[in-house]
Design a protein around this motif. Structure first.
Motif, PDB file in Angstrom:
ATOM      1  N   ALA B  43       1.815  -1.864   7.725  1.00  0.00           N
ATOM      2  CA  ALA B  43       0.680  -2.604   7.175  1.00  0.00           C
ATOM      3  C   ALA B  43      -0.621  -2.142   7.820  1.00  0.00           C
ATOM      4  O   ALA B  43      -1.646  -1.985   7.155  1.00  0.00           O
ATOM      5  CB  ALA B  43       0.880  -4.098   7.402  1.00  0.00           C
ATOM      6  N   THR B  46      -1.714   1.449   6.709  1.00  0.00           N
ATOM      7  CA  THR B  46      -2.174   1.528   5.326  1.00  0.00           C
ATOM      8  C   THR B  46      -3.280   0.513   5.054  1.00  0.00           C
ATOM      9  O   THR B  46      -3.654   0.292   3.915  1.00  0.00           O
ATOM     10  CB  THR B  46      -1.010   1.256   4.358  1.00  0.00           C
ATOM     11  N   TRP B  49      -6.171   0.671   2.468  1.00  0.00           N
ATOM     12  CA  TRP B  49      -5.941   0.650   1.013  1.00  0.00           C
ATOM     13  C   TRP B  49      -5.679  -0.747   0.459  1.00  0.00           C
ATOM     14  O   TRP B  49      -5.862  -1.002  -0.685  1.00  0.00           O
ATOM     15  CB  TRP B  49      -4.777   1.572   0.644  1.00  0.00           C
ATOM     16  N   TRP B  50      -5.169  -1.635   1.319  1.00  0.00           N
ATOM     17  CA  TRP B  50      -4.803  -2.925   0.739  1.00  0.00           C
ATOM     18  C   TRP B  50      -5.589  -4.110   1.278  1.00  0.00           C
ATOM     19  O   TRP B  50      -5.588  -5.176   0.699  1.00  0.00           O
ATOM     20  CB  TRP B  50      -3.305  -3.207   0.878  1.00  0.00           C
ATOM     21  N   SER B  84      -7.862  -9.484   7.481  1.00  0.00           N
ATOM     22  CA  SER B  84      -8.315  -8.090   7.541  1.00  0.00           C
ATOM     23  C   SER B  84      -8.527  -7.641   8.979  1.00  0.00           C
ATOM     24  O   SER B  84      -8.148  -6.538   9.369  1.00  0.00           O
ATOM     25  CB  SER B  84      -9.620  -7.928   6.759  1.00  0.00           C
TER      26      SER B  84
END
Ligand code: SF4
Lengths: 313, 675
Positions: B43, B46, B49-50, B84
């Motif tokens: 997680a 990446t 991107w998410w 985030s």
């Protein structure tokens, strides 16, 4: 025994010396000369050079070190570059705070940890697993997080204890205890978990010893086997674990002091590191080492005293 | 003797890897830990991107908000999205903690291997240095480093690793030393492999599991310390998120937004938990089954099992009374006793014997035949997880196999006492001989302190200790093995027992001391009229002291009877073989040139055949031996034997054939019973 103590004392002395050298070198690697630090931004280069010359900053390192060492042996650790106060006097005020914290937390974590560890080993089954899980959780939670939760529960939600600050013992023993309560509990949580694990393992090992079977064969009551014979056998590694724990707690008090605004050594080192106050940093490092090494020495002697084999030799 | 050849290193490594992997995935905690860490790393890597927000995006409409549809984990005081920020910070935290692991575990391992390979001098120096490192106030030193070098996180984590390496060295050193001294390492040395080569190829693979365990644990420590430093303001530069820094921010709002504490704290705690769980799953858990005093939970379980045995073996309403006429005082009768591992194989099956008052019964056989288990069951002192599963142990008419632990406590010491193989280990090293003796006497005879002390001295004198007063003041480690066994015997006598269970009492002693202890036991039997159950593998001991013998093989009695009959006129092939193999049992005059050996080993309980259990090793085995063999009268007095060919052998006078091992090179075939 006398030889053993002499050896240990020499080791302790060597440890403190090594740390003193290290601290000296580290402090010299700090950014900014003493003059620049003490005069602050905007001082003229001449003024800075003048201060540096007065403090002997440009002398060879070896000369500086022995000058510092000579003063330190006489109890003079120099003056703060920031406010010009005596480092020794400042630390003398702060030491009792950190010592109370670390000692309190060590005692509390030893009591709690031994209780939990012995219960887990002796009772077994579900209780053992429950304690194991609980202890695993305590080890994983950072002390500062637990501390904040305590503040929230006991100082914000219900004002049982003061949230921050330190009251000297001389001022009011009761308030002193109250002001220490939360920081000590905060620090003790992780320590208790560590000691509980150590105690459980040591107790289980003790119960695997063949003399336990002899004790049962002579109809010794179970409580006596557990709490006199097995615990006595397990006491050596447990005390060694407590000694290690004290070192950790002494350092860990930096966080508790920050969290609860306690004027201890930890707060001093944090402040002086932030302000590049070289003599203070060096002083704290050396004092902290002396205390830790001394306590360690005492606990180590205690361990040796607990072991009949070593006591006899 | 040809040393057993150690497995080739690569095999060893594979086995180890498989074992570790297996253990990791057998533990639910370990699996959960691996999944969480893997998910977190994935997680975090990446994240760009998410993640719904950038770490510095501020949402002023939702400052200090709890979880909402827009901000799943809420927002901080500047309206930044917690989810985030937590995941953006994860990669850095995990990566830098890895630095501590690599430096700490790496340096610790190298130092340990160096100390193990380079001999005592080097080891002493390294150990000294690490001792100093371990007694340093680590946190304060780290802070001083921060003062000198600034908040350079990778550097700080590396220094932390150096400080931690001392502890790792301590953990690994013992294991590295034992690996270094193992046979295959010696063999490699002879083959001319360099020290470095040995360390890398032979020692390092053996350390793999410990290294992995320590790495997982240190990883957790690294994360906690890093978060702690960030918490007190020595984290990554300000806008950059860090877990410790976020908790520090949250702590400022514990009054108005306590929720803020939860997400970051939980993620940090879970990650530390995950690393610890992996370490614990791989690490060696303390072995609770070897305990000599089972935990309270295990004792409760056992009490239920005992009740079941009592219910199963006594059809009559009264569990204690025996149907026969009340036996004489001090009479032991074991009837059809079975002992088994809980939920596992039986270790002893259908064992019966009698011990009359004032007589000595020898239980003889190789190790693994169930002698010790049989003996310990008489005292109810079977190891944890092992229990009497059937049959009766009748002591003065009371069935001890179905007795509760409390009932046994009244029997132990007062009626039945124990002495064991290793007297040093049987005595408590932490207490003086005097304390151990007097407290047993006070308990078992209800005596006062002064009387007990006097009695202790008398007892020691009775077992042949001349300077009793001095011995009372010593600790067990200060006396010799023979002396310790005398003390252990005195301790066993402290309750004036009528039956003494002696588990290989002379095996661990020197030959001359053996003879002394045996003659002491013989005179004690004569003086006190107590009876003895003597477990031994040594037919010489049997000939010396036993009135009766029960020969045990693979959990059964295969032959029993009077000692003289058995030794002179053995009926069972196993007894024949033991006699032929034992130099002590053969008198010097008719000492054969060659001693026989019994090829093969006692089968494991799970491998016991339904027929004769000795068949695989028996020189006379035939097809009739495949059916279960009953214990039948052997024809000589009250002797019993369990062999279909016993009569045939007796008639033909067959002997166990000696094999090609000359007498002077015979090693003890009958192994010492170390169990
Ligand atoms: S029953 Fe058969 S195999 Fe067993 S001891 Fe007798 S002869 Fe040997």
């Amino acid at each position: 025994m006398a030889l053993f103590i002499t050896k240990r004392l020499l080791m302790a002395l060597a440890t403190v010396l090594v740390v003193a050298v290290l601290a000296f070198l580290l402090v010299h690697a700090m950014p900014g000369s003493p003059g620049a630090v003490s005069l602050g931004a905007g001082a003229s280069q001449d003024a800075i050079d003048e201060v540096n010359r007065r403090l002997g900053w440009n002398d060879p390192l070896l000369v500086q070190f022995f000058r510092w060492l000579g003063d330190a042996v006489q109890g003079n650790l120099g003056v703060s570059l920031i406010d010009g106060r005596s480092v020794s006097a400042d630390l003398a005020n702060r030491l009792p705070v950190t010592a109370s914290l670390a000692a309190g937390a060590t005692v509390l974590s030893a009591l709690l940890g031994i209780l939990l560890g012995v219960t887990a080993a002796v009772r077994g089954g579900f209780l053992d697993q429950a304690i194991g899980g609980f202890v695993g959780l305590l080890v994983a939670l950072p002390a500062f997080w637990i501390g904040i939760i305590f503040v929230y529960l006991f100082a914000v939600q219900s004002s049982v204890f003061p949230a921050t600050g330190y009251v000297p013992f001389e001022a009011s023993p009761r308030d002193w205890a109250m002001s220490l309560a939360l920081p000590v509990i905060t620090l003790a949580v992780g320590g208790a978990a560590f000691i509980a694990r150590q105690t459980r393992a040591s107790m289980l090992e003790a119960l695997q010893q063949e003399h336990i079977r002899t004790l049962r064969a002579t109809a010794t009551p179970t409580w006596k086997i557990l709490y006199i014979h097995a615990l006595r056998y397990a006491s050596l590694p447990i005390v060694a674990g407590i000694a290690l724990q004290f070192i950790g707690l002494f350092g860990g008090s930096v966080i508790a002091e920050q969290l609860f605004a306690m004027p201890g050594l930890g707060q001093a080192v944090q402040n002086s590191v932030s302000t590049h106050d070289a003599p203070s940093v060096q002083g704290v490092v050396v004092i902290a080492t002396v205390v830790v090494v001394a306590v360690n020495l005492v606990l180590e002697l205690a361990t040796k005293f607990l072991d009949p084999k070593l006591r006899a030799s | 003797m040809i040393p057993s050849v150690a497995p080739a290193p690569h095999q060893r490594k594979n086995a180890l890897a498989r074992f570790s992997a297996h253990r990791l995935f057998a533990s639910p905690g370990g699996v959960a830990g691996v999944i969480w860490l893997a998910a977190l790393v994935a997680a975090s890597l990446t994240a760009q991107w998410w993640l719904p927000y950038k770490t510095e995006d501020q949402d002023f409409t939702a400052v200090l908000s709890g979880p909402t549809a827009a901000h799943w984990l809420g927002t901080d005081e500047l309206g930044r999205d917690l989810l985030s920020r937590i995941f953006a910070a994860a990669a850095g935290t995990l990566g830098t903690s890895l630095i501590t692991v690599i430096v700490g575990v790496g340096l610790g391992t190298v130092l340990a291997m160096l100390a193990a390979a380079a001999g005592e001098r080097v080891e002493a120096v390294i150990s000294r240095v690490t001792e100093i490192m371990m007694s340093l106030p680590g946190t304060v030193i780290i802070l001083a480093v921060i003062g000198a070098a600034g908040t350079n996180i990778p550097l700080i984590m590396a220094i932390l690793g150096i400080l931690i390496s001392a502890g790792i060295y301590r953990v690994i050193l013992g294991q590295a030393k034992s690996l270094q001294s193992q046979l295959y390492v010696d063999a490699a040395k002879v083959d001319g492999v360099s020290t470095l080569g040995i360390s890398l190829r032979h020692v390092l693979p053996g350390l793999t599991n410990t290294i992995v365990v320590q790495s997982a644990l240190i990883f957790a420590v690294g994360m906690l310390i890093q978060a702690g430093l960030a918490f007190i303001g020595f984290g990554p530069p300000i806008p950059q998120p860090s877990w410790g820094g976020m908790i520090q921010g949250a702590s400022q709002h514990v009054y108005d937004a306590p929720w803020l504490m939860v997400p970051t704290g939980a993620v940090l705690a879970l990650t530390v938990l995950a690393a610890n769980a992996i370490g614990n799953a791989l690490g060696k858990a303390p072995n609770t089954t070897a305990s000599h005093l089972p935990s309270a939970a295990a004792r409760r379980q056992r009490a239920r099992a005992v009740a079941a045995v009592g219910a199963a073996t006594t059809p009559s309403a009264n569990p204690v009374a025996d149907s026969d006429a009340a036996p004489a005082n001090g009479q032991l009768s074991v009837r059809g006793l079975s002992v088994g591992v809980d939920g596992g194989p039986r270790l002893v099956t259908d064992v019966s014997f009698d011990v009359e008052q004032g007589t000595v019964l020898g239980l003889v056989g190789e190790s693994g035949c169930g002698k010790t288990m049989t003996a310990l069951s008489l005292l109810g002192l079977l190891p944890s997880g092992v229990a009497a599963t059937g049959g009766q142990i009748l002591w003065n008419g009371k069935n001890l196999a179905a007795a509760t632990d409390r009932e046994m406590e009244a029997i132990r010491g007062r009626d039945i006492a124990l002495i064991s193989q290793e007297p040093m280990r049987a005595l408590d090293p932490m207490f003086t001989v005097g304390y151990q003796l007097t407290s047993a006497i006070r308990r078992l005879r209800k005596m006062g302190k002064a009387d007990a002390r006097k009695e202790a001295r008398t007892l020691l004198e009775k077992v042949g200790i001349v300077d009793a007063e001095r011995i009372l003041k010593t600790y067990p480690h200060q006396i010799s093995g023979g002396m310790a066994q005398r003390v252990a015997i005195a301790l066993a006598l402290s309750g004036r027992p009528r039956l003494l269970v002696a588990d290989e009492p002379t095996t661990a002693l020197d030959v001359t001391v053996q003879a002394e202890i045996l003659s002491l036991l013989r005179s004690l039997v004569k003086d006190t009229g107590m009876s003895v159950v003597m477990v031994t593998h040594d037919l010489g001991v049997v000939a010396d002291i036993c009135d009766n013998v029960a020969v045990m093989y693979a959990g059964q009695v295969v032959e029993s009877g009077r000692t003289a009959n058995i030794l002179d006129n053995p009926r069972h092939p196993y007894t024949l073989a033991l006699l032929a193999a034992d130099p002590h049992a053969n008198s010097a005059a008719d000492m054969p040139d060659r001693l026989a050996t019994i090829s093969g080993q006692v089968p494991q309980p799970k491998d016991w055949p339904t027929g004769c259990r000795f068949a695989a090793r028996c020189q006379f085995a035939g097809s009739a031996c495949a059916a279960p063999v009953p214990l039948l009268a052997s024809g000589s007095e009250e002797g019993l034997v369990r062999c279909v060919k016993a009569d045939e052998l007796a008639v033909e006078g067959l002997e166990w054939l000696a094999t090609e091992v000359p007498t002077h090179r015979v090693l003890k075939i009958v192994e010492r019973d170390l169990a």
